[in-house]
Motif scaffolding. Structure first.
Motif, short mmCIF file in Angstrom:
data_model
loop_
_atom_site.label_atom_id
_atom_site.label_comp_id
_atom_site.label_asym_id
_atom_site.label_seq_id
_atom_site.Cartn_x
_atom_site.Cartn_y
_atom_site.Cartn_z
N ASP A 8 0.85 -1.18 0.00
CA ASP A 8 0.00 0.00 0.00
C ASP A 8 0.89 1.24 0.00
OD1 ASP A 8 -1.77 2.07 0.44
OD2 ASP A 8 -2.72 1.14 2.19
N ALA A 10 0.08 4.28 0.34
CA ALA A 10 -0.43 5.31 1.26
C ALA A 10 -1.07 4.63 2.47
CB ALA A 10 -1.43 6.21 0.55
N PRO A 11 -0.26 3.95 3.27
CA PRO A 11 -0.82 3.20 4.40
C PRO A 11 -1.52 4.11 5.40
CG PRO A 11 1.58 3.21 4.49
CD PRO A 11 1.19 3.87 3.21
N THR A 12 -2.57 3.58 6.03
CA THR A 12 -3.34 4.36 6.99
C THR A 12 -2.95 4.06 8.44
OG1 THR A 12 -5.09 2.70 6.91
CG2 THR A 12 -5.30 4.59 5.44
N PHE A 13 -2.12 3.06 8.67
CA PHE A 13 -1.67 2.77 10.04
C PHE A 13 -0.50 3.67 10.40
CE2 PHE A 13 0.50 -0.26 7.28
CZ PHE A 13 1.81 -0.23 7.73
N ALA A 14 -0.25 3.80 11.70
CA ALA A 14 0.81 4.70 12.19
C ALA A 14 2.19 4.17 11.79
CB ALA A 14 0.73 4.84 13.70
N LYS A 33 9.89 8.27 8.36
CA LYS A 33 8.71 7.48 8.72
C LYS A 33 8.80 6.18 7.94
CE LYS A 33 5.62 11.36 9.56
NZ LYS A 33 4.38 12.03 9.14
N TRP A 35 6.64 2.58 7.18
CA TRP A 35 5.46 1.75 7.27
C TRP A 35 5.86 0.35 6.81
CZ3 TRP A 35 5.36 6.75 5.46
CH2 TRP A 35 4.49 7.65 6.10
N GLN A 37 5.59 -3.34 5.88
CA GLN A 37 4.39 -4.04 5.43
C GLN A 37 4.56 -5.54 5.27
OE1 GLN A 37 2.03 -2.04 2.45
NE2 GLN A 37 2.92 -0.06 3.01
N ARG A 110 8.94 9.85 -0.72
CA ARG A 110 8.26 8.64 -0.26
C ARG A 110 8.61 7.56 -1.27
NH1 ARG A 110 2.31 7.43 2.09
NH2 ARG A 110 3.06 9.00 3.54
#
Length: 117
Positions: A8, A10-14, A33, A35, A37, A110
């Motif tokens: 993903d 554009a992950p939605t988790f922190a 940052k 993420w 996965q 990103r």
């Protein structure tokens, strides 16, 4: 467990938030940052999304192979003893084991990453 994994962009988790090691910071105050996965092979293979704000750091891959696909932003990578290379959204590249150089984030970047240690 599926053997197919969609990353993903554009992950939605922190995310896990961090910064460069002090001995690797060259300029600015970049914030990172991550993420994460997916992981495999006892965490020797990792993939996810990583983001960095502008700044300049030493990049040292050691024994790690890293594939990167830039989703957004602009970076300049200068291998030790080499010429700078600019990467933008849509570009992909590999940093092979033993790579050392300077990673300069010009515009917040990103990327999707895949590392193999």
């Amino acid at each position: 467990m599926s053997l197919l994994k969609t990353i993903d962009p554009a992950p939605t988790f922190a995310p896990r938030e961090s910064g460069p090691l002090p001995e690797r910071l060259i300029a600015g105050s970049p914030a990172f940052k991550t993420w994460a996965q997916d992981a495999a092979k006892d965490d020797k293979v990792l993939t996810g999304v990583w983001e960095a704000t502008p700044g300049e750091t030493r990049s040292i891959k050691g024994e790690t192979f890293e594939f990167c696909h830039i989703l957004a932003g602009v970076i300049e990578i200068t291998p030790d003893g080499g010429e700078p290379v600019v990467y933008r959204a849509g570009d992909s590249f590999v940093m092979k084991p033993g790579f050392t150089g300077v990673w300069k984030t010009i515009e917040t970047v990103r990327k999707i990453y895949l590392t193999v240690s």
